[in-house]
Write an enzyme that holds these catalytic residues in place. Structure first.
Site, mmCIF file in Angstrom:
data_model
loop_
_atom_site.group_PDB
_atom_site.id
_atom_site.type_symbol
_atom_site.label_atom_id
_atom_site.label_comp_id
_atom_site.label_asym_id
_atom_site.label_seq_id
_atom_site.Cartn_x
_atom_site.Cartn_y
_atom_site.Cartn_z
ATOM 1 N N GLY A 96 -4.500 -4.290 6.059
ATOM 2 C CA GLY A 96 -3.526 -4.025 7.122
ATOM 3 C C GLY A 96 -3.759 -2.663 7.733
ATOM 4 O O GLY A 96 -4.529 -1.847 7.219
ATOM 5 N N LYS A 132 -2.802 5.020 -2.640
ATOM 6 C CA LYS A 132 -3.742 5.893 -1.949
ATOM 7 C C LYS A 132 -4.025 7.079 -2.876
ATOM 8 O O LYS A 132 -3.095 7.650 -3.469
ATOM 9 C CB LYS A 132 -3.122 6.386 -0.645
ATOM 10 C CG LYS A 132 -2.931 5.281 0.387
ATOM 11 C CD LYS A 132 -4.266 4.825 0.944
ATOM 12 C CE LYS A 132 -4.074 3.897 2.125
ATOM 13 N NZ LYS A 132 -5.361 3.498 2.712
ATOM 14 N N LYS A 151 -10.415 -6.943 7.351
ATOM 15 C CA LYS A 151 -9.357 -6.437 8.240
ATOM 16 C C LYS A 151 -9.642 -6.937 9.639
ATOM 17 O O LYS A 151 -10.555 -6.449 10.304
ATOM 18 C CB LYS A 151 -9.390 -4.906 8.169
ATOM 19 C CG LYS A 151 -8.058 -4.233 8.314
ATOM 20 C CD LYS A 151 -8.193 -2.740 8.164
ATOM 21 C CE LYS A 151 -7.679 -2.237 6.826
ATOM 22 N NZ LYS A 151 -7.707 -0.768 6.723
ATOM 23 N N GLU A 180 -11.122 1.062 -3.662
ATOM 24 C CA GLU A 180 -11.459 0.767 -2.271
ATOM 25 C C GLU A 180 -12.080 1.999 -1.610
ATOM 26 O O GLU A 180 -11.560 3.106 -1.731
ATOM 27 C CB GLU A 180 -10.180 0.340 -1.541
ATOM 28 C CG GLU A 180 -10.381 -0.088 -0.095
ATOM 29 C CD GLU A 180 -9.065 -0.529 0.568
ATOM 30 O OE1 GLU A 180 -8.057 -0.740 -0.145
ATOM 31 O OE2 GLU A 180 -9.031 -0.650 1.797
ATOM 32 N N LYS A 238 -1.201 -1.184 -4.264
ATOM 33 C CA LYS A 238 -2.339 -0.304 -3.932
ATOM 34 C C LYS A 238 -1.831 1.117 -3.778
ATOM 35 O O LYS A 238 -0.805 1.351 -3.152
ATOM 36 C CB LYS A 238 -2.961 -0.813 -2.629
ATOM 37 C CG LYS A 238 -3.863 0.171 -1.908
ATOM 38 C CD LYS A 238 -4.701 -0.574 -0.874
ATOM 39 C CE LYS A 238 -4.868 0.203 0.415
ATOM 40 N NZ LYS A 238 -5.608 -0.571 1.431
ATOM 41 N N ASP A 294 -13.988 -1.186 2.733
ATOM 42 C CA ASP A 294 -13.072 -1.367 3.863
ATOM 43 C C ASP A 294 -13.751 -0.829 5.123
ATOM 44 O O ASP A 294 -14.404 -1.580 5.854
ATOM 45 C CB ASP A 294 -11.756 -0.620 3.556
ATOM 46 C CG ASP A 294 -10.765 -0.590 4.697
ATOM 47 O OD1 ASP A 294 -11.061 -1.151 5.760
ATOM 48 O OD2 ASP A 294 -9.675 0.009 4.551
ATOM 49 N N ASP A 297 -7.133 3.241 -3.288
ATOM 50 C CA ASP A 297 -7.894 3.355 -2.030
ATOM 51 C C ASP A 297 -8.133 4.832 -1.738
ATOM 52 O O ASP A 297 -7.190 5.608 -1.596
ATOM 53 C CB ASP A 297 -7.102 2.705 -0.886
ATOM 54 C CG ASP A 297 -7.890 2.648 0.426
ATOM 55 O OD1 ASP A 297 -9.056 3.085 0.447
ATOM 56 O OD2 ASP A 297 -7.322 2.161 1.434
ATOM 57 N N SER A 309 0.866 -1.180 0.000
ATOM 58 C CA SER A 309 0.000 0.000 0.000
ATOM 59 C C SER A 309 0.906 1.234 0.000
ATOM 60 O O SER A 309 1.659 1.442 0.946
ATOM 61 C CB SER A 309 -0.887 -0.036 1.253
ATOM 62 O OG SER A 309 -1.611 1.156 1.389
#
Ligand code: OSB
Ligand code: MG
Length: 374
Positions: free
Chosen positions: A294, A167, A266, A217, A165, A242, A192, A139
């Site tokens: 995570g 952000k 998660k 996400e 992934k 999420d 995400d 991530s």
């Protein structure tokens, strides 16, 4: 049948470790990982758990302080008052407390570590895990400079991460993805948003379909199902939830409403490995893709995430990356590393398998309290 006759004492630590580099999301930017950790002692055995809560309530409503309060005043008293705790009791022990899943996960997971150590078994066997080769995923936080980001993506590809992934936020998306797809047209990439968009951005989000992303996400608010269902109807890109998923009922709602095609499982916000397993099984039965998320965990939380991923039902690579990308120094050994094919080996040994480095905990601790069960 192994049972824990009595918890003798509990030790609570808050530790604050510097990150290798700042981690930025649409919610905030952090330079340190501050984390609540629990050690449960019973006879000759100890079990460890890590709480996923942050210092602030920006990602989730719990904070380190609320988790500490809930643990001290509600969860530990239940544990201390219960004699002869069996594995099958644990999932229901804390069900009279509404919410506070991050506190519950820490305590439940410490119990699972304790029981599996007493049984002299690795944790994954206690929970019914089957395979030991864990897929990796990284991530990558929001970067000010696109070249820094392109370099990090190239390094992650070289390391053989199974997916990357990124952000994103509203101000940093289409142009960013255009640049990335120019360099890396075929890499497995997902994004995400941590809830940065709203239904007003529907037309804008439709542009994401041209980037061939594995998923987007949590585009909308943390407590929404309905608006996500409207978005998923309009979008080819799978929506992954999420923050919206906190319990089995949330998963049922999301799946029945078609709010998403993928769920980020998660364990830290689902109340521990046992609740998580129930939700994973529901998703699997309903053909919903899942992966293990995570929370920038230390080696303790990361070990729980790895054991969790041995369960049948996970279909996609998750957010378990190498320890060294977040921490110069971790509180456990061995650190998580990828093999040449990008897989992670489960830590060996009983319980969570990793060895706690007490000396490092003591260096970074900012709070300590021991509670005795008299
Ligand atoms: O939204 O998945 C998230 C980290 C902290 C809080 C929320 C999230 C994340 C991550 C990092 O994406 C995952 C990790 O590497 O542990
Ligand atoms: Mg997320």
């Amino acid at each position: 049948m192994t049972q824990i006759n009595k918890i003798d004492s509990a030790e609570l630590y808050i530790i604050r470790i510097p990150l290798v580099s700042p981690f930025e999301t649409s919610l905030k930017k952090i330079t340190h990982k501050e984390v609540l950790i629990l050690k449960l002692n019973s006879g000759d055995y100890s079990g460890w758990g890590e709480c996923a809560a942050d210092t602030d309530p920006f990602y989730y409503y719990e904070t380190i302080k609320t988790a500490l309060y809930t643990t001290e005043n509600f969860l530990l008293p239940i544990l201390f008052d219960t004699k002869k705790i069996k594995l099958e009791d644990i999932q229901y022990l804390f069900s009279i407390i509404r919410g506070h899943n991050m506190a519950k996960a820490m305590v439940e997971n410490a119990m699972l570590d304790l029981i599996s150590k007493k049984k002299e078994k690795p944790l994954y066997r206690l929970i019914g895990g089957t395979h030991k080769n864990i897929m990796s995923g990284i991530s990558i936080g929001i970067k000010d400079n696109i070249n820094d980001l392109l370099k990090l993506i190239a390094e992650s590809i070289q390391k053989k991460y199974h997916r990357i992934k990124l952000k994103i936020n509203k101000r940093n998306d289409i142009e960013l993805l255009n640049n990335i797809r120019k360099e890396f047209p075929n890499t497995s990439i997902m994004v995400d948003a941590n809830g940065d968009y709203s239904l007003n951005d529907l037309e804008h989000l439709k542009q994401f379909d041209k980037f061939n992303l594995m998923m987007i996400e949590q585009p909308f608010e943390y407590n929404d199902f309905y608006k996500h269902s409207l978005l998923q109807k309009e979008l080819k890109t799978p929506v992954c939830l999420d923050e919206s998923i906190n319990c089995l009922n949330d998963a049922i709602t999301a799946i029945k409403l078609k709010s998403c095609k993928i769920i980020n499982i998660k364990q830290g916000r689902l109340g521990g490995l046992l609740n998580t397993k129930t939700i994973l099984e529901y998703c699997s039965k309903n053909n919903i893709d899942t992966w293990s998320g995570g929370m920038l965990e230390t080696g303790i939380g990361r070990a729980f995430n790895l054991h969790l991923q041995t369960l049948f039902g996970f279909t996609l690579p998750g957010d378990t990356s190498e320890t060294s990308r977040y921490f110069h120094e971790d509180i456990v050994s061995e650190p998580v590393v990828l093999n040449k094919d990008g897989f992670i080996k489960l830590p060996e040994g009983n319980g969570i398998g990793v060895k706690i480095i007490q000396k490092t905990i003591d260096i970074y601790k900012v709070f300590y309290k021991k509670l005795k069960n008299n």
